[in-house]
Design a protein around this motif. Structure first.
Motif, PDB file in Angstrom:
ATOM      1  N   LEU A 242      15.975  18.713 105.814  1.00 56.68           N
ATOM      2  CA  LEU A 242      14.785  18.363 105.037  1.00 56.68           C
ATOM      3  C   LEU A 242      15.067  18.359 103.542  1.00 56.68           C
ATOM      4  CD1 LEU A 242      12.051  20.275 107.059  1.00 56.68           C
ATOM      5  CD2 LEU A 242      12.267  17.805 106.809  1.00 56.68           C
ATOM      6  N   TYR A 243      15.999  19.194 103.093  1.00 56.56           N
ATOM      7  CA  TYR A 243      16.375  19.209 101.675  1.00 56.56           C
ATOM      8  C   TYR A 243      16.926  17.850 101.238  1.00 56.56           C
ATOM      9  CZ  TYR A 243      19.560  19.983  97.741  1.00 56.56           C
ATOM     10  OH  TYR A 243      20.251  19.868  96.561  1.00 56.56           O
ATOM     11  N   VAL A 244      17.945  17.355 101.967  1.00 55.18           N
ATOM     12  CA  VAL A 244      18.535  16.074 101.567  1.00 55.18           C
ATOM     13  C   VAL A 244      17.572  14.927 101.856  1.00 55.18           C
ATOM     14  CG1 VAL A 244      20.899  16.892 101.821  1.00 55.18           C
ATOM     15  CG2 VAL A 244      19.751  15.881 103.789  1.00 55.18           C
ATOM     16  N   TRP A 245      16.740  15.085 102.884  1.00 58.08           N
ATOM     17  CA  TRP A 245      15.789  14.028 103.235  1.00 58.08           C
ATOM     18  C   TRP A 245      14.769  13.826 102.128  1.00 58.08           C
ATOM     19  CZ3 TRP A 245      14.908   9.928 105.899  1.00 58.08           C
ATOM     20  CH2 TRP A 245      13.607   9.512 106.195  1.00 58.08           C
ATOM     21  N   TYR A 246      14.187  14.898 101.626  1.00 57.22           N
ATOM     22  CA  TYR A 246      13.186  14.773 100.569  1.00 57.22           C
ATOM     23  C   TYR A 246      13.801  14.301  99.256  1.00 57.22           C
ATOM     24  CZ  TYR A 246       9.400  16.733 103.357  1.00 57.22           C
ATOM     25  OH  TYR A 246       8.436  16.930 104.312  1.00 57.22           O
ATOM     26  N   ARG A 247      15.027  14.706  98.984  1.00 54.67           N
ATOM     27  CA  ARG A 247      15.706  14.183  97.790  1.00 54.67           C
ATOM     28  C   ARG A 247      15.912  12.682  97.914  1.00 54.67           C
ATOM     29  NH1 ARG A 247      20.654  17.071  95.013  1.00 54.67           N
ATOM     30  NH2 ARG A 247      20.173  15.316  93.664  1.00 54.67           N
ATOM     31  N   GLY A 248      16.310  12.242  99.097  1.00 50.24           N
ATOM     32  CA  GLY A 248      16.495  10.812  99.314  1.00 50.24           C
ATOM     33  C   GLY A 248      15.195  10.044  99.188  1.00 50.24           C
ATOM     34  N   MET A 249      14.099  10.580  99.748  1.00 56.64           N
ATOM     35  CA  MET A 249      12.802   9.909  99.645  1.00 56.64           C
ATOM     36  C   MET A 249      12.347   9.814  98.204  1.00 56.64           C
ATOM     37  SD  MET A 249      10.276  10.735 102.829  1.00 56.64           S
ATOM     38  CE  MET A 249      10.202  12.497 102.589  1.00 56.64           C
ATOM     39  N   ALA A 250      12.598  10.869  97.407  1.00 57.31           N
ATOM     40  CA  ALA A 250      12.195  10.833  96.003  1.00 57.31           C
ATOM     41  C   ALA A 250      12.938   9.742  95.247  1.00 57.31           C
ATOM     42  CB  ALA A 250      12.438  12.197  95.356  1.00 57.31           C
ATOM     43  N   ALA A 251      14.177   9.451  95.661  1.00 59.24           N
ATOM     44  CA  ALA A 251      14.993   8.472  94.947  1.00 59.24           C
ATOM     45  C   ALA A 251      14.681   7.032  95.334  1.00 59.24           C
ATOM     46  CB  ALA A 251      16.479   8.759  95.182  1.00 59.24           C
ATOM     47  N   ILE A 252      14.426   6.766  96.612  1.00 60.76           N
ATOM     48  CA  ILE A 252      14.259   5.376  97.052  1.00 60.76           C
ATOM     49  C   ILE A 252      12.866   5.068  97.575  1.00 60.76           C
ATOM     50  CG2 ILE A 252      16.707   5.167  97.592  1.00 60.76           C
ATOM     51  CD1 ILE A 252      16.054   5.457 100.535  1.00 60.76           C
ATOM     52  N   GLY A 253      11.986   6.072  97.642  1.00 60.96           N
ATOM     53  CA  GLY A 253      10.622   5.836  98.106  1.00 60.96           C
ATOM     54  C   GLY A 253      10.465   6.124  99.586  1.00 60.96           C
ATOM     55  N   VAL A 254       9.255   6.523  99.964  1.00 59.01           N
ATOM     56  CA  VAL A 254       8.985   6.907 101.352  1.00 59.01           C
ATOM     57  C   VAL A 254       9.152   5.736 102.330  1.00 59.01           C
ATOM     58  CG1 VAL A 254       7.247   7.819 102.942  1.00 59.01           C
ATOM     59  CG2 VAL A 254       7.484   8.806 100.649  1.00 59.01           C
ATOM     60  N   PRO A 255       8.586   4.536 102.072  1.00 58.64           N
ATOM     61  CA  PRO A 255       8.728   3.461 103.055  1.00 58.64           C
ATOM     62  C   PRO A 255      10.179   3.100 103.356  1.00 58.64           C
ATOM     63  CG  PRO A 255       6.986   2.935 101.497  1.00 58.64           C
ATOM     64  CD  PRO A 255       7.700   4.132 100.941  1.00 58.64           C
ATOM     65  N   ARG A 256      11.009   2.959 102.311  1.00 56.92           N
ATOM     66  CA  ARG A 256      12.410   2.593 102.533  1.00 56.92           C
ATOM     67  C   ARG A 256      13.164   3.697 103.245  1.00 56.92           C
ATOM     68  NH1 ARG A 256      15.384   0.528  97.319  1.00 56.92           N
ATOM     69  NH2 ARG A 256      17.024   0.287  98.878  1.00 56.92           N
ATOM     70  N   ALA A 257      12.949   4.944 102.819  1.00 57.00           N
ATOM     71  CA  ALA A 257      13.653   6.056 103.461  1.00 57.00           C
ATOM     72  C   ALA A 257      13.247   6.196 104.916  1.00 57.00           C
ATOM     73  CB  ALA A 257      13.383   7.353 102.696  1.00 57.00           C
TER      74      ALA A 257
END
Length: 316
Positions: A242-257
């Motif tokens: 969840l740590y890396v997942w939320y960092r990724g979502m913050a960078a590219i947006g929820v729909p794309r992630a």
């Protein structure tokens, strides 16, 4: 001013190439971690009852998160963020683990993967409603196509039959999508690891009480598989994933992630075959290629999302 307030100053979302690559990589690592959750849960159920497994995995993850937060002297979040953290805790710390663990008592890991096939689309829909983003129509077509491929493949793998745990799985789908959406929003105003860290800490008192009750009623039979399964779902899936997942979502947006998770059921099927001995048909490579094409399409089209203007004076 919140991140969403700032976003409304522009009509489009632009992601820097370097941020997009790193965000995609982080979200992808989260998907790999999540893909091991169902097989690890099946292992964990060899040693623990469902309620014991869920409460213990959350407690172990909360101890790690609390230690990291203390070591980093991270300040307590603002009062306005706690309602969002409660949604994250209810969705991804408590709701999804509990409902899927209950489902896996009667469903195979391969069959349970159908919920993950629906999760990206559900997350994108909830995110659109929550944040006001409006991806183009072609984005939704690609997302629906990918979800259809995953659903058809996983249903075919289970022989077309619906298990008794399907109600648990669909409930898990809804609460997890809500948690992902709110967590992705919060990851825009605080580091992603702090989002899941504080959500775990928030849920810890309830998990302590739950573990005390569950362990008094459910037998514990320690095995190597059971211990490894518990450790992975606590450390790998619940905290690191969840740590890396939320960092990724913050960078590219929820729909794309969220669309990267279209690959998760197929990865879960691979782990289910390798770790649990479940059979995987020869159609897996074909489905994998089709899903990867859909992922590529949604990643390209997701960057064209727009944000609805918010009336002045309205705050999230």
């Amino acid at each position: 001013m919140t991140a969403q307030d700032s976003a409304t100053r522009s009509t489009s979302i632009a992601v820097a190439p370097s941020a997009g690559r790193s965000g995609t990589l982080l979200a992808g690592l989260g998907v790999v971690a999540f893909s091991l959750t169902f097989p690890s849960t099946v292992w964990g159920l060899e040693s623990f009852g469902p309620w014991s497994l869920v409460t213990l995995r959350s407690l172990l993850a909360a101890l790690i998160a609390g230690g990291v937060l203390l070591a980093g002297r991270v300040p307590v979040p603002d009062r306005g963020h706690w309602s969002g953290l409660a949604v994250v805790a209810g969705g991804v710390v408590i709701g999804f683990p509990l409902l899927t663990t209950l489902a896996l008592q009667t469903s195979t890991s391969s069959h349970a993967a159908v919920v993950v096939g629906l999760l990206p689309l559900t997350t994108a829909v909830l995110s659109s409603l929550r944040t006001g983003t409006r991806p183009p129509r072609t984005f939704w077509i690609a997302a629906l196509a990918g979800a259809a491929v995953v659903i058809a493949f996983t249903v075919q793998q289970s022989g077309g039959a619906l298990s008794a745990g399907d109600l648990y799985l669909f409930g898990a789908l809804l609460v997890c999508a809500a948690g992902y959406t709110e967590g992705g929003r919060l990851a825009g105003v605080m580091p992603g690891w702090q989002v899941i860290g504080w959500a775990l800490v928030l849920a810890a008192p309830l998990m302590v009480a739950g573990a005390a009750v569950a362990l008094s009623f459910e037998p514990v039979r320690l095995t190597a598989h059971g211990v490894v399964g518990l450790v992975w779902v606590a450390v790998g899936s619940t905290f690191v994933g969840l740590y890396v997942w939320y960092r990724g979502m913050a960078a590219i947006g929820v729909p794309r992630a969220s669309q990267l998770q279209l690959a998760q059921p197929l990865l879960t099927l691979v782990w289910s075959f390798l770790l649990l001995g479940e059979e995987v048909s020869a159609t897996a490579p074909v489905a994998a290629v089709a899903v990867l094409v859909c992922i590529a399409a949604t990643q390209r089209l997701g960057g064209q999302a727009v944000v609805r203007p918010v009336r002045k004076g309205v705050r999230s």
